[in-house]
Write an enzyme that holds these catalytic residues in place. Structure first.
Site, PDB file in Angstrom:
ATOM      1  N   ASP A  66      44.795  -3.454  29.636  1.00 55.50           N
ATOM      2  CA  ASP A  66      44.575  -3.431  31.080  1.00 55.50           C
ATOM      3  C   ASP A  66      44.913  -4.819  31.603  1.00 55.50           C
ATOM      4  O   ASP A  66      45.117  -5.762  30.825  1.00 55.50           O
ATOM      5  CB  ASP A  66      43.114  -3.067  31.383  1.00 55.50           C
ATOM      6  CG  ASP A  66      42.807  -3.013  32.883  1.00 55.50           C
ATOM      7  OD1 ASP A  66      43.705  -2.618  33.654  1.00 55.50           O
ATOM      8  OD2 ASP A  66      41.687  -3.378  33.289  1.00 55.50           O
ATOM      9  N   SER A  67      44.929  -4.959  32.912  1.00 52.83           N
ATOM     10  CA  SER A  67      45.174  -6.270  33.506  1.00 52.83           C
ATOM     11  C   SER A  67      43.989  -7.202  33.309  1.00 52.83           C
ATOM     12  O   SER A  67      44.129  -8.419  33.418  1.00 52.83           O
ATOM     13  CB  SER A  67      45.456  -6.122  35.003  1.00 52.83           C
ATOM     14  OG  SER A  67      44.330  -5.553  35.659  1.00 52.83           O
ATOM     15  N   TYR A  86      47.558  -6.466  38.543  1.00 52.64           N
ATOM     16  CA  TYR A  86      48.762  -5.668  38.350  1.00 52.64           C
ATOM     17  C   TYR A  86      49.195  -4.995  39.654  1.00 52.64           C
ATOM     18  O   TYR A  86      50.366  -4.661  39.825  1.00 52.64           O
ATOM     19  CB  TYR A  86      48.514  -4.594  37.288  1.00 52.64           C
ATOM     20  CG  TYR A  86      48.743  -5.042  35.857  1.00 52.64           C
ATOM     21  CD1 TYR A  86      49.038  -6.371  35.538  1.00 52.64           C
ATOM     22  CD2 TYR A  86      48.673  -4.126  34.814  1.00 52.64           C
ATOM     23  CE1 TYR A  86      49.243  -6.771  34.230  1.00 52.64           C
ATOM     24  CE2 TYR A  86      48.885  -4.514  33.498  1.00 52.64           C
ATOM     25  CZ  TYR A  86      49.168  -5.834  33.209  1.00 52.64           C
ATOM     26  OH  TYR A  86      49.381  -6.220  31.905  1.00 52.64           O
ATOM     27  N   CYS A 108      44.702   1.487  32.745  1.00 52.30           N
ATOM     28  CA  CYS A 108      44.976   0.949  34.079  1.00 52.30           C
ATOM     29  C   CYS A 108      45.776   1.987  34.846  1.00 52.30           C
ATOM     30  O   CYS A 108      46.850   2.395  34.389  1.00 52.30           O
ATOM     31  CB  CYS A 108      45.763  -0.354  33.956  1.00 52.30           C
ATOM     32  SG  CYS A 108      46.376  -1.022  35.515  1.00 52.30           S
ATOM     33  N   ASN A 109      45.259   2.426  35.983  1.00 49.40           N
ATOM     34  CA  ASN A 109      45.988   3.407  36.783  1.00 49.40           C
ATOM     35  C   ASN A 109      47.332   2.872  37.248  1.00 49.40           C
ATOM     36  O   ASN A 109      48.346   3.583  37.237  1.00 49.40           O
ATOM     37  CB  ASN A 109      45.158   3.807  38.008  1.00 49.40           C
ATOM     38  CG  ASN A 109      43.969   4.670  37.662  1.00 49.40           C
ATOM     39  OD1 ASN A 109      42.936   4.160  37.236  1.00 49.40           O
ATOM     40  ND2 ASN A 109      44.099   5.967  37.835  1.00 49.40           N
ATOM     41  N   THR A 110      47.353   1.609  37.671  1.00 47.05           N
ATOM     42  CA  THR A 110      48.573   1.009  38.194  1.00 47.05           C
ATOM     43  C   THR A 110      49.666   0.984  37.139  1.00 47.05           C
ATOM     44  O   THR A 110      50.817   1.354  37.401  1.00 47.05           O
ATOM     45  CB  THR A 110      48.285  -0.416  38.696  1.00 47.05           C
ATOM     46  OG1 THR A 110      47.298  -0.358  39.734  1.00 47.05           O
ATOM     47  CG2 THR A 110      49.539  -1.073  39.238  1.00 47.05           C
ATOM     48  N   CYS A 116      40.776   3.455  39.707  1.00 47.97           N
ATOM     49  CA  CYS A 116      41.001   2.117  39.161  1.00 47.97           C
ATOM     50  C   CYS A 116      39.906   1.902  38.130  1.00 47.97           C
ATOM     51  O   CYS A 116      38.725   2.163  38.415  1.00 47.97           O
ATOM     52  CB  CYS A 116      40.928   1.049  40.251  1.00 47.97           C
ATOM     53  SG  CYS A 116      40.974  -0.655  39.608  1.00 47.97           S
ATOM     54  N   THR A 117      40.264   1.436  36.940  1.00 48.30           N
ATOM     55  CA  THR A 117      39.268   1.349  35.869  1.00 48.30           C
ATOM     56  C   THR A 117      38.232   0.252  36.096  1.00 48.30           C
ATOM     57  O   THR A 117      37.207   0.226  35.405  1.00 48.30           O
ATOM     58  CB  THR A 117      39.955   1.142  34.501  1.00 48.30           C
ATOM     59  OG1 THR A 117      40.843   0.015  34.562  1.00 48.30           O
ATOM     60  CG2 THR A 117      40.741   2.384  34.109  1.00 48.30           C
ATOM     61  N   HIS A 118      38.464  -0.637  37.051  1.00 45.70           N
ATOM     62  CA  HIS A 118      37.437  -1.624  37.390  1.00 45.70           C
ATOM     63  C   HIS A 118      36.292  -0.994  38.193  1.00 45.70           C
ATOM     64  O   HIS A 118      35.164  -1.491  38.171  1.00 45.70           O
ATOM     65  CB  HIS A 118      38.031  -2.767  38.224  1.00 45.70           C
ATOM     66  CG  HIS A 118      38.850  -3.746  37.450  1.00 45.70           C
ATOM     67  ND1 HIS A 118      40.156  -3.510  37.084  1.00 45.70           N
ATOM     68  CD2 HIS A 118      38.550  -4.985  36.970  1.00 45.70           C
ATOM     69  CE1 HIS A 118      40.630  -4.555  36.431  1.00 45.70           C
ATOM     70  NE2 HIS A 118      39.676  -5.463  36.344  1.00 45.70           N
TER      71      HIS A 118
END
Length: 256
Positions: free
Chosen positions: A8-9, A40, A71-73, A182-184
């Site tokens: 992930d970012s 990202y 990460c969705n992005t 978004c995974t955050h």
């Protein structure tokens, strides 16, 4: 050597890591937080594809055969090219839970929380057209949530008040489903539940972990290793990991 790689970012993928570890507890996992390049969401699709290839190469070198793009992005931009470039690997991406949210909602609205990159992606638009074409959908970017999650201090009164305040404009919109794209964002589910007690929250962590379990046979090790690596500030990364993860892991700084 790890058998599952997750990247992930930043620390958002910890939400995926926790779920995957719970599903395949006997497997070693290598996690890469590309914090030197966060966010990202500000990157181009071409950059994300190339960067995802670099990180995938690193994970392959560390023995990974199943790669989770937490990460969705990065998923919407790079998963297709990664599958084509590495046909011998198994890739699991993160996809917004539009279909189950649309099935749940009757007369209310779906609130989709995502980065601007994901919100503007063809993939999200296609999912909405296919599964939620007749539904009322609200799209919202919460970039400050990523910043707060990266600091790891998700339970402070100041942070929780800021999260709640950013959701207040939607409180009276008859929201029946909240899609965390978004995974955050799942770190803030307790606050989201307080603001929308009537809504169902769709978190991608469990579906991703279930897919990993389906594709990846648990190594069955009695001493699996979890290695966390960052391309950014390792001191801050250690502090965030201590606050956000319920288990200990080896932490290191890498250059890729």
């Amino acid at each position: 050597m790890a058998s599952i790689g997750i990247f992930d970012s930043g620390v958002g993928g910890f939400t995926i890591l926790k779920a995957v570890h719970a599903k395949v507890p006997g497997s070693s996992i290598a996690y890469v937080a590309d914090q030197a390049n966060i966010p990202y969401a500000a990157k181009s699709a071409d950059w994300l594809i190339k960067r995802s290839q670099v990180i995938t190469d690193y994970l392959i070198q560390n023995g990974c055969s199943t790669i989770v793009i937490a990460c969705n992005t990065a998923t919407v931009s790079a998963i297709g090219s990664l599958r084509a470039r590495y046909p011998h690997l198994q890739f699991v991406g993160v996809e917004p839970a539009i279909k189950p949210a649309a099935l749940h909602v009757t007369s209310g609205k779906i609130l989709i929380l995502a980065t601007q990159h994901t919100l503007q992606s063809r993939r999200l638009k296609a999912l909405c057209q296919r599964h939620a074409g007749q539904k009322s959908v609200i799209f919202q970017d919460m970039p400050e949530w990523v910043t707060m999650a990266e600091k790891g201090d998700i339970n402070s009164g100041k942070v929780q008040a800021a999260i709640a305040a950013s959701l207040l404009p939607f409180k009276d919109k008859n929201v029946q489903a909240v899609v965390l794209a978004c995974t955050h964002y799942p770190f803030f589910k307790p606050v989201i539940r307080r603001v929308f007690p009537q809504a169902v929250i769709f978190d991608p962590s469990l579906p991703v972990a279930n897919q990993v379990k389906k594709l990846h046979q648990d190594d069955g090790s009695n001493h699996p290793q979890i290695i966390l690596a960052t391309t950014g500030n390792v001191v801050g990364f250690k502090a965030a990991a201590a606050n956000l993860l319920p288990f200990h892991a080896k932490i290191q700084s890498i250059v890729v």
